[in-house]
Design an enzyme around this catalytic site. Structure first.
Site, short mmCIF file in Angstrom:
data_model
loop_
_atom_site.label_atom_id
_atom_site.label_comp_id
_atom_site.label_asym_id
_atom_site.label_seq_id
_atom_site.Cartn_x
_atom_site.Cartn_y
_atom_site.Cartn_z
CE1 TYR A 1 39.61 16.51 21.63
CE2 TYR A 1 38.88 18.71 22.24
CZ TYR A 1 39.32 17.45 22.59
OH TYR A 1 39.46 17.14 23.92
CE LYS B 1 37.57 14.26 23.51
NZ LYS B 1 37.80 13.10 24.40
#
Ligand SMILES: *[C@@H]1O[C@H](CO)[C@@H](O)[C@H](O)[C@H]1NC(C)=O
Length: 343
Positions: free
Chosen positions: A219, A223
């Protein structure tokens, strides 16, 4: 003041008169002054940006009555963007996975604004990366003046997990949704904005990407990708008068964060979205990062503080972050065990 020698004499500091000493001492003195002034000047700019200066009006980038496309539109931040942009007079293209949620949001908005706002919806699961879904999306936006794109759809790990133990499907879905879907949707919408010489593209990044986050490694990487891509895109599209802003935020009370109660550091989606839309063109706490904003006041202060005094990729920051996420994982595993016993 004749020279640095005399200047320092005034403070009771005595150095010799050799030019080399004087140059050396002057350089150290200058570096010290800059080191002290820079954070003070930075803090001043951040405070101004977060608390005083207003953002550019949305209409500067997209006239009222044009369309706003929002991905991940039926929950949390996406839903709040839909409500806020409808209130500002934009027609809505809402894309998310669950058609029942899209329908209820759509009827809520059309009822409230008595059909002054048009709403079109498309249910698609970005994790599937299905060409016919993207073809349907292309058809949906065909001929529409899409003035605003909100790249909001996102997925995180279900709980913090060591990278090697992460299920392959979870890895794939995170990259597919956070990265691939954002690229594809943006590529679909951007040519129209370029030809109209205006538009606004907001992409939701995360502190999880601004600061490396162990146990959410995939994750975090996805991002970070969005941050880097968005800044680069912002520079490319500037010449066409298309504004790109990467939005950095910490926790918000959403299904993803699993936090229900708002607090100083955790705004609800409404508070957060209002800060985003109110600070277009402002950096907030993301000082010195092109085409990027950390607009919510407490997040902005945190972002700036961590960047300035801790270092966004420092050992200390990463290790502290790992400790925090190891604790979150332990709690989540204990809760899962309790829930399993109950059944
Ligand atoms: C993609 O979606 C279409 C239409 O819903 C469906 O017929 C098709 O089987 C899907 N393709 C894949 C690979 O899932």
């Amino acid at each position: 003041m004749e020279n640095i020698h005399d200047f320092l004499d005034g403070f009771g500091i005595h150095i010799d008169n050799k030019p080399v000493t004087q140059v050396f001492v002057s350089a150290i003195l200058l570096a010290g002054i800059v080191a002290i002034i820079q954070p003070i000047f930075g803090a001043f700019r951040v405070l101004l940006s977060l608390f005083v200066l207003r953002g550019e009006p949305l209409t500067q980038h997209a006239p009222r009555g044009t369309w706003a496309l929002i991905t991940g539109a039926s929950d949390g931040i996406g839903k709040e963007f839909a409500l806020a942009l409808a209130a500002k007079g934009y027609n809505l293209l809402l894309v998310s996975r669950t058609s029942s949620k899209l329908e209820s949001l759509s009827s809520e908005i059309t009822t409230k604004y008595e059909s002054k706002i048009s709403v079109k919806t498309l249910a698609m699961d970005f994790a599937k990366n299905n060409d016919s879904d993207y073809a349907a999306l292309k058809e949906l936006v065909q001929g529409l003046d899409v003035g605003i794109l909100v790249n909001n759809v996102g997925l995180s790990h279900s709980i913090p997990v060591p990278f090697v133990e992460t299920p392959a499907e979870e890895l794939r879905d995170i990259i597919m949704i956070n990265c691939i879907a954002t690229l594809k949707v943006t590529q679909l919408i951007t040519p129209g904005m370029i030809s109209r010489q205006r538009g606004l593209i907001l992409t939701m990044a995360s502190f999880g990407g601004a600061f490396p986050t162990p146990l959410l490694a995939t994750y975090s990487g996805s991002k970070a990708f969005l941050q880097q891509w968005s800044t680069a895109l912002g520079s490319e599209l500037e010449q066409y008068n298309v504004k790109v802003q990467c939005i950095q935020s910490h926790l918000i009370t959403t299904a993803m964060s699993k936090i229900r109660k708002p607090s100083l550091l955790v705004p609800n989606p409404k508070q957060f979205v209002s800060s985003v839309l109110g600070k277009i063109g402002q950096h907030g706490g993301a000082l010195g990062i092109a085409h990027t904003s950390s607009p919510y006041w407490s997040h902005g202060l945190m972002h700036w503080f961590l960047m300035t005094f801790v270092g966004e990729r420092s050992n200390f920051l990463v290790n502290t972050n790992r400790g925090m996420h190891e604790d979150i994982r332990k709690r989540a595993l204990r809760k899962a065990a309790r829930d399993a016993k109950k059944q």
